[in-house]
Design a protein around this motif. Structure first.
Motif, PDB file in Angstrom:
ATOM      1  N   ILE A  66     -87.911  -8.417  -7.786  1.00  0.00           N
ATOM      2  CA  ILE A  66     -89.154  -8.703  -7.416  1.00  0.00           C
ATOM      3  C   ILE A  66     -90.141  -7.751  -6.995  1.00  0.00           C
ATOM      4  O   ILE A  66     -91.346  -7.789  -7.377  1.00  0.00           O
ATOM      5  CB  ILE A  66     -88.974  -9.654  -5.995  1.00  0.00           C
ATOM      6  N   GLN A  67     -89.655  -6.740  -6.312  1.00  0.00           N
ATOM      7  CA  GLN A  67     -90.319  -5.528  -6.085  1.00  0.00           C
ATOM      8  C   GLN A  67     -91.026  -4.922  -7.390  1.00  0.00           C
ATOM      9  O   GLN A  67     -92.312  -4.587  -7.600  1.00  0.00           O
ATOM     10  CB  GLN A  67     -89.887  -4.409  -5.520  1.00  0.00           C
ATOM     11  N   HIS A  68     -90.229  -4.797  -8.493  1.00  0.00           N
ATOM     12  CA  HIS A  68     -90.731  -4.319  -9.746  1.00  0.00           C
ATOM     13  C   HIS A  68     -91.567  -5.356 -10.586  1.00  0.00           C
ATOM     14  O   HIS A  68     -92.834  -4.823 -10.782  1.00  0.00           O
ATOM     15  CB  HIS A  68     -89.581  -4.027 -10.720  1.00  0.00           C
ATOM     16  N   HIS A  69     -91.442  -6.602 -10.224  1.00  0.00           N
ATOM     17  CA  HIS A  69     -92.418  -7.735 -10.790  1.00  0.00           C
ATOM     18  C   HIS A  69     -93.673  -7.326  -9.979  1.00  0.00           C
ATOM     19  O   HIS A  69     -94.679  -7.699 -10.636  1.00  0.00           O
ATOM     20  CB  HIS A  69     -91.893  -8.750 -10.608  1.00  0.00           C
ATOM     21  N   LEU A  70     -93.775  -7.304  -8.525  1.00  0.00           N
ATOM     22  CA  LEU A  70     -94.949  -7.034  -7.975  1.00  0.00           C
ATOM     23  C   LEU A  70     -95.554  -5.900  -8.199  1.00  0.00           C
ATOM     24  O   LEU A  70     -96.978  -6.001  -8.262  1.00  0.00           O
ATOM     25  CB  LEU A  70     -94.671  -7.228  -6.523  1.00  0.00           C
ATOM     26  N   TRP A  92     -87.363 -17.100 -14.362  1.00  0.00           N
ATOM     27  CA  TRP A  92     -86.139 -16.288 -13.480  1.00  0.00           C
ATOM     28  C   TRP A  92     -86.483 -16.826 -12.077  1.00  0.00           C
ATOM     29  O   TRP A  92     -85.299 -17.055 -11.363  1.00  0.00           O
ATOM     30  CB  TRP A  92     -86.543 -14.835 -13.757  1.00  0.00           C
ATOM     31  N   LEU A  93     -87.613 -16.735 -11.618  1.00  0.00           N
ATOM     32  CA  LEU A  93     -87.847 -17.142  -9.977  1.00  0.00           C
ATOM     33  C   LEU A  93     -87.326 -18.617  -9.915  1.00  0.00           C
ATOM     34  O   LEU A  93     -86.650 -18.888  -8.875  1.00  0.00           O
ATOM     35  CB  LEU A  93     -89.190 -17.000  -9.791  1.00  0.00           C
ATOM     36  N   GLU A  94     -87.506 -19.471 -10.850  1.00  0.00           N
ATOM     37  CA  GLU A  94     -87.270 -21.088 -10.863  1.00  0.00           C
ATOM     38  C   GLU A  94     -85.760 -21.002 -10.485  1.00  0.00           C
ATOM     39  O   GLU A  94     -84.800 -21.608  -9.886  1.00  0.00           O
ATOM     40  CB  GLU A  94     -87.892 -21.906 -11.548  1.00  0.00           C
ATOM     41  N   THR A  95     -85.022 -20.406 -11.630  1.00  0.00           N
ATOM     42  CA  THR A  95     -83.502 -20.248 -11.645  1.00  0.00           C
ATOM     43  C   THR A  95     -82.876 -19.525 -10.334  1.00  0.00           C
ATOM     44  O   THR A  95     -81.877 -20.094  -9.589  1.00  0.00           O
ATOM     45  CB  THR A  95     -82.831 -19.482 -12.830  1.00  0.00           C
ATOM     46  N   THR A  96     -83.724 -18.518  -9.872  1.00  0.00           N
ATOM     47  CA  THR A  96     -83.070 -17.939  -8.733  1.00  0.00           C
ATOM     48  C   THR A  96     -83.148 -18.740  -7.588  1.00  0.00           C
ATOM     49  O   THR A  96     -82.365 -18.723  -6.665  1.00  0.00           O
ATOM     50  CB  THR A  96     -83.660 -16.527  -8.592  1.00  0.00           C
ATOM     51  N   LEU A  97     -84.463 -19.588  -7.635  1.00  0.00           N
ATOM     52  CA  LEU A  97     -84.719 -20.259  -6.355  1.00  0.00           C
ATOM     53  C   LEU A  97     -83.665 -21.415  -6.276  1.00  0.00           C
ATOM     54  O   LEU A  97     -82.916 -21.755  -5.144  1.00  0.00           O
ATOM     55  CB  LEU A  97     -86.118 -20.770  -6.515  1.00  0.00           C
ATOM     56  N   ASP A  98     -83.297 -22.067  -7.462  1.00  0.00           N
ATOM     57  CA  ASP A  98     -82.373 -23.087  -7.552  1.00  0.00           C
ATOM     58  C   ASP A  98     -80.851 -22.722  -6.962  1.00  0.00           C
ATOM     59  O   ASP A  98     -80.197 -23.228  -6.159  1.00  0.00           O
ATOM     60  CB  ASP A  98     -82.406 -23.713  -9.048  1.00  0.00           C
ATOM     61  N   SER A  99     -80.491 -21.524  -7.363  1.00  0.00           N
ATOM     62  CA  SER A  99     -79.231 -21.286  -6.768  1.00  0.00           C
ATOM     63  C   SER A  99     -79.215 -20.748  -5.514  1.00  0.00           C
ATOM     64  O   SER A  99     -78.296 -21.078  -4.881  1.00  0.00           O
ATOM     65  CB  SER A  99     -78.718 -19.631  -7.639  1.00  0.00           C
ATOM     66  N   HIS A 100     -80.243 -20.306  -4.742  1.00  0.00           N
ATOM     67  CA  HIS A 100     -79.989 -20.076  -3.382  1.00  0.00           C
ATOM     68  C   HIS A 100     -80.180 -21.178  -2.593  1.00  0.00           C
ATOM     69  O   HIS A 100     -79.870 -21.377  -1.350  1.00  0.00           O
ATOM     70  CB  HIS A 100     -81.350 -18.834  -3.057  1.00  0.00           C
ATOM     71  N   ASN A 101     -80.953 -22.494  -3.212  1.00  0.00           N
ATOM     72  CA  ASN A 101     -81.186 -23.545  -2.509  1.00  0.00           C
ATOM     73  C   ASN A 101     -80.212 -24.438  -2.372  1.00  0.00           C
ATOM     74  O   ASN A 101     -80.187 -25.284  -1.480  1.00  0.00           O
ATOM     75  CB  ASN A 101     -82.602 -24.256  -3.059  1.00  0.00           C
ATOM     76  N   GLU A 102     -79.629 -24.340  -3.544  1.00  0.00           N
ATOM     77  CA  GLU A 102     -78.473 -25.498  -3.803  1.00  0.00           C
ATOM     78  C   GLU A 102     -77.319 -25.473  -2.597  1.00  0.00           C
ATOM     79  O   GLU A 102     -77.235 -26.592  -2.193  1.00  0.00           O
ATOM     80  CB  GLU A 102     -77.742 -25.206  -5.025  1.00  0.00           C
ATOM     81  N   ARG A 126     -93.129 -14.209   3.177  1.00  0.00           N
ATOM     82  CA  ARG A 126     -93.632 -15.339   2.261  1.00  0.00           C
ATOM     83  C   ARG A 126     -95.009 -15.497   2.949  1.00  0.00           C
ATOM     84  O   ARG A 126     -95.859 -16.001   2.084  1.00  0.00           O
ATOM     85  CB  ARG A 126     -92.704 -16.503   3.017  1.00  0.00           C
ATOM     86  N   ALA A 127     -95.379 -15.436   3.999  1.00  0.00           N
ATOM     87  CA  ALA A 127     -96.673 -15.465   4.456  1.00  0.00           C
ATOM     88  C   ALA A 127     -97.720 -14.613   3.781  1.00  0.00           C
ATOM     89  O   ALA A 127     -98.849 -14.989   3.338  1.00  0.00           O
ATOM     90  CB  ALA A 127     -96.877 -15.408   6.257  1.00  0.00           C
ATOM     91  N   VAL A 128     -97.477 -13.379   3.637  1.00  0.00           N
ATOM     92  CA  VAL A 128     -98.156 -12.314   3.097  1.00  0.00           C
ATOM     93  C   VAL A 128     -98.264 -12.957   1.314  1.00  0.00           C
ATOM     94  O   VAL A 128     -99.499 -12.798   0.708  1.00  0.00           O
ATOM     95  CB  VAL A 128     -97.623 -10.970   2.937  1.00  0.00           C
ATOM     96  N   CYS A 129     -97.132 -13.502   0.755  1.00  0.00           N
ATOM     97  CA  CYS A 129     -97.303 -14.140  -0.583  1.00  0.00           C
ATOM     98  C   CYS A 129     -98.203 -15.282  -0.680  1.00  0.00           C
ATOM     99  O   CYS A 129     -98.931 -15.164  -1.699  1.00  0.00           O
ATOM    100  CB  CYS A 129     -95.833 -14.374  -1.049  1.00  0.00           C
ATOM    101  N   LEU A 156     -92.664 -17.477  -5.890  1.00  0.00           N
ATOM    102  CA  LEU A 156     -92.096 -16.533  -5.078  1.00  0.00           C
ATOM    103  C   LEU A 156     -92.216 -17.016  -3.665  1.00  0.00           C
ATOM    104  O   LEU A 156     -91.314 -16.656  -3.115  1.00  0.00           O
ATOM    105  CB  LEU A 156     -92.701 -14.919  -5.466  1.00  0.00           C
ATOM    106  N   SER A 157     -93.350 -17.343  -3.315  1.00  0.00           N
ATOM    107  CA  SER A 157     -93.347 -17.890  -1.880  1.00  0.00           C
ATOM    108  C   SER A 157     -92.322 -18.697  -1.623  1.00  0.00           C
ATOM    109  O   SER A 157     -91.518 -19.082  -0.566  1.00  0.00           O
ATOM    110  CB  SER A 157     -94.843 -18.330  -1.618  1.00  0.00           C
ATOM    111  N   ASP A 158     -91.982 -19.867  -2.403  1.00  0.00           N
ATOM    112  CA  ASP A 158     -91.108 -20.890  -2.415  1.00  0.00           C
ATOM    113  C   ASP A 158     -89.592 -20.234  -2.317  1.00  0.00           C
ATOM    114  O   ASP A 158     -88.777 -20.510  -1.364  1.00  0.00           O
ATOM    115  CB  ASP A 158     -91.049 -21.742  -3.678  1.00  0.00           C
ATOM    116  N   LEU A 159     -89.448 -19.042  -3.218  1.00  0.00           N
ATOM    117  CA  LEU A 159     -88.312 -18.530  -3.057  1.00  0.00           C
ATOM    118  C   LEU A 159     -87.962 -17.648  -1.667  1.00  0.00           C
ATOM    119  O   LEU A 159     -86.933 -17.736  -1.395  1.00  0.00           O
ATOM    120  CB  LEU A 159     -88.060 -17.425  -4.295  1.00  0.00           C
ATOM    121  N   LEU A 160     -89.186 -17.286  -1.384  1.00  0.00           N
ATOM    122  CA  LEU A 160     -88.838 -16.259  -0.080  1.00  0.00           C
ATOM    123  C   LEU A 160     -88.486 -17.331   1.084  1.00  0.00           C
ATOM    124  O   LEU A 160     -87.839 -16.873   2.033  1.00  0.00           O
ATOM    125  CB  LEU A 160     -90.287 -15.660   0.096  1.00  0.00           C
ATOM    126  N   PHE A 161     -89.292 -18.602   0.949  1.00  0.00           N
ATOM    127  CA  PHE A 161     -88.929 -19.309   2.021  1.00  0.00           C
ATOM    128  C   PHE A 161     -87.353 -19.938   2.015  1.00  0.00           C
ATOM    129  O   PHE A 161     -86.639 -19.993   2.970  1.00  0.00           O
ATOM    130  CB  PHE A 161     -89.654 -20.809   2.122  1.00  0.00           C
TER     131      PHE A 161
END
Length: 185
Positions: A66-70, A92-102, A126-129, A156-161
């Protein structure tokens, strides 16, 4: 790549302007500069989050990516009309988000920032995002931007949450839930 910054101060910004990567100069308080700076600030918060984790934490690899993306996102803002962030980044973010949220339980209440130092720092990122996303929306009203960049920040803000929720629950910890009865006087 050679030495790109052999001299750190140039005095060219003393007049309140800054140089974009395409060679143009704009005011330091321009919306485009605000977008670049907020992406950089977000990257710093994620770096601080990484430093709260154990060195062997698997989450570090995700956060470094994510840092590289930013960094790429900031570069995109520094070159008007460029496109670096694409649909593959969002996927990639959505896949990563799903795996952390599951593994997380469904939310039944609002979550307050905290639960652990790492979770609190993740909520700060997340707030800064979210602010970065608002800045990019404002920039899009002035100038054309890559819409995937705005989508990236939203995901990304969703993933950080979700990561903050996971971090709060580590080692038997708990999320701090908002309770309406506690907000009364």
């Amino acid at each position: 790549m050679g030495n790109r910054l052999s001299k750190i101060y140039t005095r060219t910004g003393d007049d309140g302007s800054t140089g974009l990567a395409d060679g143009n100069r704009i005011a330091k308080n321009a919306q485009r500069v605000e977008a670049m700076g907020t992406a950089d600030e977000l990257n710093c918060h994620i770096g601080l989050l990484i430093e709260t984790l154990d060195a062997d934490d698997a989450l570090i690899e995700t956060l470094r990516r994510i840092q590289h993306h930013l960094f790429d996102l900031g570069g995109e803002f520094a070159i008007p009309g460029s496109k670096v962030i694409g649909d593959d980044h969002i996927q990639w973010l959505e896949t990563t988000l799903d795996s952390h949220n599951e593994p997380l339980p469904p939310l039944k209440n609002f979550v307050l920032p905290g639960g652990s130092p790492a979770a609190a720092q993740c909520h700060m990122a997340r707030a800064v995002c979210r602010r970065a996303e608002r800045v990019v929306v404002a920039l899009s009203h002035e100038d054309s931007i890559n819409t995937e960049s705005r989508h990236y920040l939203n995901r990304l803000s969703d993933l950080l949450f979700v990561i903050a929720r996971s971090l709060a629950r580590r080692n038997g910890g708990e999320e701090i839930l908002w309770e309406q009865k506690k907000s009364g006087l």
